[in-house]
Design an enzyme around this catalytic site. Structure first.
Site, PDB file in Angstrom:
ATOM      1  N   GLY A 163      29.690  -5.656  44.488  1.00 59.49           N
ATOM      2  CA  GLY A 163      30.744  -5.015  43.679  1.00 59.49           C
ATOM      3  C   GLY A 163      30.491  -5.260  42.201  1.00 59.49           C
ATOM      4  CG  ASP A 179      28.914  -1.016  43.056  1.00 58.34           C
ATOM      5  OD1 ASP A 179      29.805  -1.678  42.494  1.00 58.34           O
ATOM      6  OD2 ASP A 179      29.136   0.033  43.693  1.00 58.34           O
ATOM      7  CB  ALA A 230      54.293 -12.179  41.717  1.00 58.52           C
ATOM      8  CG  PHE A 231      55.616 -16.706  38.635  1.00 56.70           C
ATOM      9  CD1 PHE A 231      55.653 -16.531  40.013  1.00 56.70           C
ATOM     10  CD2 PHE A 231      56.374 -17.723  38.078  1.00 56.70           C
ATOM     11  CE1 PHE A 231      56.428 -17.355  40.817  1.00 56.70           C
ATOM     12  CE2 PHE A 231      57.155 -18.553  38.874  1.00 56.70           C
ATOM     13  CZ  PHE A 231      57.182 -18.383  40.243  1.00 56.70           C
ATOM     14  CB  CYS A 245      46.043  -7.308  38.986  1.00 59.70           C
ATOM     15  SG  CYS A 245      44.304  -7.592  39.280  1.00 59.70           S
ATOM     16  CG  PHE A 246      50.697  -7.297  36.537  1.00 58.43           C
ATOM     17  CD1 PHE A 246      49.854  -8.360  36.813  1.00 58.43           C
ATOM     18  CD2 PHE A 246      51.318  -7.254  35.292  1.00 58.43           C
ATOM     19  CE1 PHE A 246      49.619  -9.349  35.873  1.00 58.43           C
ATOM     20  CE2 PHE A 246      51.103  -8.244  34.351  1.00 58.43           C
ATOM     21  CZ  PHE A 246      50.249  -9.288  34.634  1.00 58.43           C
TER      22      PHE A 246
HETATM   23  C1  UDX Z   1      46.268  -9.505  35.014  1.00 58.73           C
HETATM   24  C2  UDX Z   1      46.410 -11.037  34.912  1.00 58.73           C
HETATM   25  O1  UDX Z   1      46.837 -11.379  33.584  1.00 58.73           O
HETATM   26  C3  UDX Z   1      45.083 -11.695  35.242  1.00 58.73           C
HETATM   27  O2  UDX Z   1      45.217 -13.114  35.241  1.00 58.73           O
HETATM   28  C4  UDX Z   1      44.622 -11.225  36.611  1.00 58.73           C
HETATM   29  O3  UDX Z   1      43.349 -11.774  36.932  1.00 58.73           O
HETATM   30  C5  UDX Z   1      44.545  -9.707  36.675  1.00 58.73           C
HETATM   31  O4  UDX Z   1      45.815  -9.145  36.301  1.00 58.73           O
HETATM   32  P1  UDX Z   1      45.241  -7.593  33.469  1.00 58.73           P
HETATM   33  O5  UDX Z   1      45.945  -6.651  34.397  1.00 58.73           O
HETATM   34  O6  UDX Z   1      43.800  -7.364  33.171  1.00 58.73           O
HETATM   35  O7  UDX Z   1      45.350  -9.090  34.022  1.00 58.73           O
HETATM   36  O8  UDX Z   1      46.008  -7.572  32.054  1.00 58.73           O
HETATM   37  P2  UDX Z   1      47.325  -8.292  31.477  1.00 58.73           P
HETATM   38  O9  UDX Z   1      46.998  -8.817  30.148  1.00 58.73           O
HETATM   39  O10 UDX Z   1      47.912  -9.250  32.439  1.00 58.73           O
HETATM   40  O11 UDX Z   1      48.327  -7.064  31.259  1.00 58.73           O
HETATM   41  C6  UDX Z   1      48.884  -6.352  32.347  1.00 58.73           C
HETATM   42  C7  UDX Z   1      49.847  -5.291  31.846  1.00 58.73           C
HETATM   43  O12 UDX Z   1      51.037  -5.886  31.327  1.00 58.73           O
HETATM   44  C8  UDX Z   1      49.293  -4.431  30.713  1.00 58.73           C
HETATM   45  O13 UDX Z   1      49.665  -3.088  30.900  1.00 58.73           O
HETATM   46  C9  UDX Z   1      49.941  -5.015  29.481  1.00 58.73           C
HETATM   47  O14 UDX Z   1      50.035  -4.088  28.433  1.00 58.73           O
HETATM   48  C10 UDX Z   1      51.320  -5.388  30.025  1.00 58.73           C
HETATM   49  N1  UDX Z   1      51.977  -6.453  29.257  1.00 58.73           N
HETATM   50  C11 UDX Z   1      51.440  -7.691  29.189  1.00 58.73           C
HETATM   51  C12 UDX Z   1      53.182  -6.174  28.604  1.00 58.73           C
HETATM   52  O15 UDX Z   1      53.693  -5.064  28.663  1.00 58.73           O
HETATM   53  N2  UDX Z   1      53.800  -7.177  27.904  1.00 58.73           N
HETATM   54  C13 UDX Z   1      53.281  -8.433  27.815  1.00 58.73           C
HETATM   55  O16 UDX Z   1      53.903  -9.289  27.164  1.00 58.73           O
HETATM   56  C14 UDX Z   1      52.057  -8.697  28.474  1.00 58.73           C
HETATM   57  P1  ADP Z   2      37.576  -4.673  40.432  1.00 60.81           P
HETATM   58  O1  ADP Z   2      38.510  -4.399  39.296  1.00 60.81           O
HETATM   59  O2  ADP Z   2      38.226  -5.462  41.550  1.00 60.81           O
HETATM   60  O3  ADP Z   2      36.288  -5.286  39.995  1.00 60.81           O
HETATM   61  P2  ADP Z   2      36.247  -2.083  40.720  1.00 60.81           P
HETATM   62  O4  ADP Z   2      36.749  -0.861  41.414  1.00 60.81           O
HETATM   63  O5  ADP Z   2      36.044  -2.068  39.245  1.00 60.81           O
HETATM   64  O6  ADP Z   2      37.251  -3.265  41.153  1.00 60.81           O
HETATM   65  O7  ADP Z   2      34.866  -2.515  41.370  1.00 60.81           O
HETATM   66  C1  ADP Z   2      34.601  -2.625  42.736  1.00 60.81           C
HETATM   67  C2  ADP Z   2      33.178  -2.121  43.019  1.00 60.81           C
HETATM   68  O8  ADP Z   2      32.848  -2.442  44.370  1.00 60.81           O
HETATM   69  C3  ADP Z   2      32.982  -0.611  42.866  1.00 60.81           C
HETATM   70  O9  ADP Z   2      31.978  -0.359  41.909  1.00 60.81           O
HETATM   71  C4  ADP Z   2      32.533  -0.156  44.287  1.00 60.81           C
HETATM   72  O10 ADP Z   2      31.531   0.855  44.263  1.00 60.81           O
HETATM   73  C5  ADP Z   2      31.957  -1.434  44.871  1.00 60.81           C
HETATM   74  N1  ADP Z   2      31.930  -1.473  46.342  1.00 60.81           N
HETATM   75  C6  ADP Z   2      32.933  -1.178  47.202  1.00 60.81           C
HETATM   76  N2  ADP Z   2      32.543  -1.353  48.490  1.00 60.81           N
HETATM   77  C7  ADP Z   2      31.250  -1.773  48.456  1.00 60.81           C
HETATM   78  C8  ADP Z   2      30.275  -2.143  49.457  1.00 60.81           C
HETATM   79  N3  ADP Z   2      30.567  -2.129  50.770  1.00 60.81           N
HETATM   80  N4  ADP Z   2      29.044  -2.521  49.043  1.00 60.81           N
HETATM   81  C9  ADP Z   2      28.740  -2.546  47.717  1.00 60.81           C
HETATM   82  N5  ADP Z   2      29.613  -2.232  46.732  1.00 60.81           N
HETATM   83  C10 ADP Z   2      30.853  -1.842  47.076  1.00 60.81           C
END
Ligand code: UDX
Ligand code: ADP
Length: 459
Positions: free
Chosen positions: A10, A35, A222-223, A273-274
């Site tokens: 990946g 990948d 979640a937090f 993620c969130f």
């Molecule tokens: C999040 C977690 O922070 C990280 O630890 C985890 O590994 C992946 O998910 P990410 O989604 O990359 O990271 O960005 P983050 O900085 O957490 O922001 C998430 C969203 O919340 C964004 O849209 C950001 O603009 C928004 N946000 C963040 C707010 O609206 N207000 C804030 O105070 C902080």
């Molecule tokens: P993340 O944010 O979790 O890194 P992405 O979607 O950016 O997620 O990246 C996941 C990557 O994993 C993609 O580029 C996708 O092509 C690759 N992937 C998914 N399944 C497989 C697999 N079975 N073997 C190799 N690569 C894979």
């Protein structure tokens, strides 16, 4: 076991930056990122570093230093599995779009395919590390697939969730608050801890059981999301009173028990993620019949959806209850600044609602392409793709994108938006000219002085 070869399956937002830093800090380990997406691997191998598939400050410099030395990008998944002692699974785990758990549970098909691939190919013992965010107890599923291969290979499964945030990934990886490793085997945990110890202090490497590690990742997200929804809930109350959400956030953030981070009111959180992790948490809680727990966390998502809808509703209401045929400029499409990632970005949903109201949309984002914007809208399946194409235009210049617009909506907090010549933008817009600042980025009094009707969040 001494780790000499690492394989990461990946090459995405998690796998790419994480492995680049592991390679940088462990010059004697060969790290191969594989990948199945050939175009993505080709982009990682592009000699023009501006073409890397992921934009992340500081990443290109590290790739330049390590690529071809001890960092390799390849589509030959099997060869990389064969030669490595440690395999990271870093594939995508989107929310399920079909069947049981649709819209809630994580779709583990990519993870399962990886586990099956490893089981089929491996001829020597391996440590398999879950890096993707996974629901609790996924390690069990991976274990079961790997342990039923019928050969005598020993697989140790570890959970090592990634806490990096996009836009600051390299700094987060270089200076992590903590590294979490969950597993049953002390020996395997120590092997992975050793890789991190090249640059992370021992006391920051936490060792837990697998389930605690998996659940900690979901809980952390979640937090964090809950804090954003909490301040966003207060932002609406501020708009109905004389309070200012920035002042409230500052005042409560100075309480050391609360702390100042993740208290920025916005148009709503996005990112890969969130939402996914909370939905996952809710799904798991429901599956154990823990309805109060599930409902409690679900409210964080409900509040976030409301915040996005409330923002587009305000635009329509303010523009005299109709945006039909009006040109609305969207500044920023990424889910936050300093990334080209748009997954779950508020911009997608706000734009979709404005299109439902028959607006014409003109977008500018410094790092997101026109094709990506169209794909994001088409993926919602709200209307035929041709209508998105006809009603959403893109411009490489923010000034051109905002020409002749009735209103501007700021949806990502890119620093460059603050430095624009807003008088020039005002002069080229229809009057009265409106700004809807979904990130509280601009100075209200300055904008009012120029002549804008300026609306922001919670003030
Ligand atoms: C999040 C977690 O922070 C990280 O630890 C985890 O590994 C992946 O998910 P990410 O989604 O990359 O990271 O960005 P983050 O900085 O957490 O922001 C998430 C969203 O919340 C964004 O849209 C950001 O603009 C928004 N946000 C963040 C707010 O609206 N207000 C804030 O105070 C902080
Ligand atoms: P993340 O944010 O979790 O890194 P992405 O979607 O950016 O997620 O990246 C996941 C990557 O994993 C993609 O580029 C996708 O092509 C690759 N992937 C998914 N399944 C497989 C697999 N079975 N073997 C190799 N690569 C894979």
């Amino acid at each position: 076991m001494k780790i000499k070869n690492i394989c990461c399956i990946g090459a995405g937002y998690v796998g790419g930056p994480t492995m680049a830093v592991i390679a940088l800090k462990n010059p004697d380990i060969k790290v191969t990122i594989v990948d199945i997406n050939e175009a993505r691997i080709a982009a990682w191998n592009d000699t023009d570093l501006s073409k890397l598939p992921i934009y992340e400050p500081g990443l290109a410099e590290i790739v330049e230093k390590t690529r071809g030395k001890n960092l390799f990008f390849s589509t030959d998944v099997n060869a990389a599995i064969t030669e490595s002692e440690m395999i990271f699974i870093s594939v995508n785990t989107p929310t399920k779009t079909y069947g049981k758990g649709k819209g809630m549970a994580a779709d583990l098909k990519y993870v399962e395919l990886c586990a099956r691939n490893i089981a089929e190919i491996a001829t020597t013992d391996k440590i398999v590390v879950e890096k993707s965010t996974l629901p609790v107890r996924t390690a069990q599923a991976i274990k079961s697939i790997l342990h039923n291969t019928g050969n005598d290979i020993n697989f140790e499964i570890l959970s090592n969730p990634e806490f990096l945030a996009e836009g600051t990934a390299i700094d987060d990886l270089l200076n992590p608050d903590r590294v979490l490793i969950g597993g049953d085997s002390e020996k395997a945990i120590d092997c992975l801890a050793h890789v991190y110890s090249s640059w992370v202090a021992e006391d920051k490497i936490l060792k837990t059981n697998v389930w605690s590690s998996e659940l900690s990742k979901l809980t952390a997200n979640a937090f964090l999301a809950q804090r954003v929804s909490s301040i966003n809930a207060i932002s609406e109350l501020c708009e109905h009173t004389e309070a200012n959400v920035n002042e409230v956030a500052k005042a409560i953030g100075m309480d050391s028990r609360i702390g100042p981070k993740f208290l920025k009111a916005s148009v709503g959180f996005g990112g890969s993620c969130f939402q996914k992790d909370i939905l996952n948490l809710v799904y798991i809680a429901r599956s154990y019949n823990l309805n109060e727990v599930a409902n409690y966390w679900e409210q964080v998502i409900i509040m976030n959806d409301y915040q996005k809808r409330r923002f587009s509703d305000q635009i329509v209401r303010t523009l005299y209850n109709t945006v039909s045929g009006k040109k609305i400029g969207i500044l920023g499409w990424a889910f936050k600044k300093d990334t080209n990632d748009t997954r779950e970005s508020a911009a997608i949903y706000v734009t979709d609602q404005l299109l439902n109201e028959q607006a014409n949309i003109s977008v500018y984002d410094p790092k997101v392409s026109e094709a990506k914007i169209q794909t994001d809208l088409n993926n919602l399946n709200t209307r035929p793709a041709i209508e998105n194409q006809e009603n959403v235009s893109y411009n490489d210049s923010a000034y051109d994108a905002l020409k002749d617009t009735h209103a501007v909506a700021i949806l990502t907090e890119w620093d460059e938006f603050k430095t624009y010549d807003w008088e020039k933008i005002y002069a080229q817009m229809k009057k009265p000219a409106f700004i809807f600042d979904g990130r509280n980025l601009l100075d209200k009094s300055k904008m009012n002085k120029i002549g804008f009707e300026y609306y922001s969040i919670g003030q």
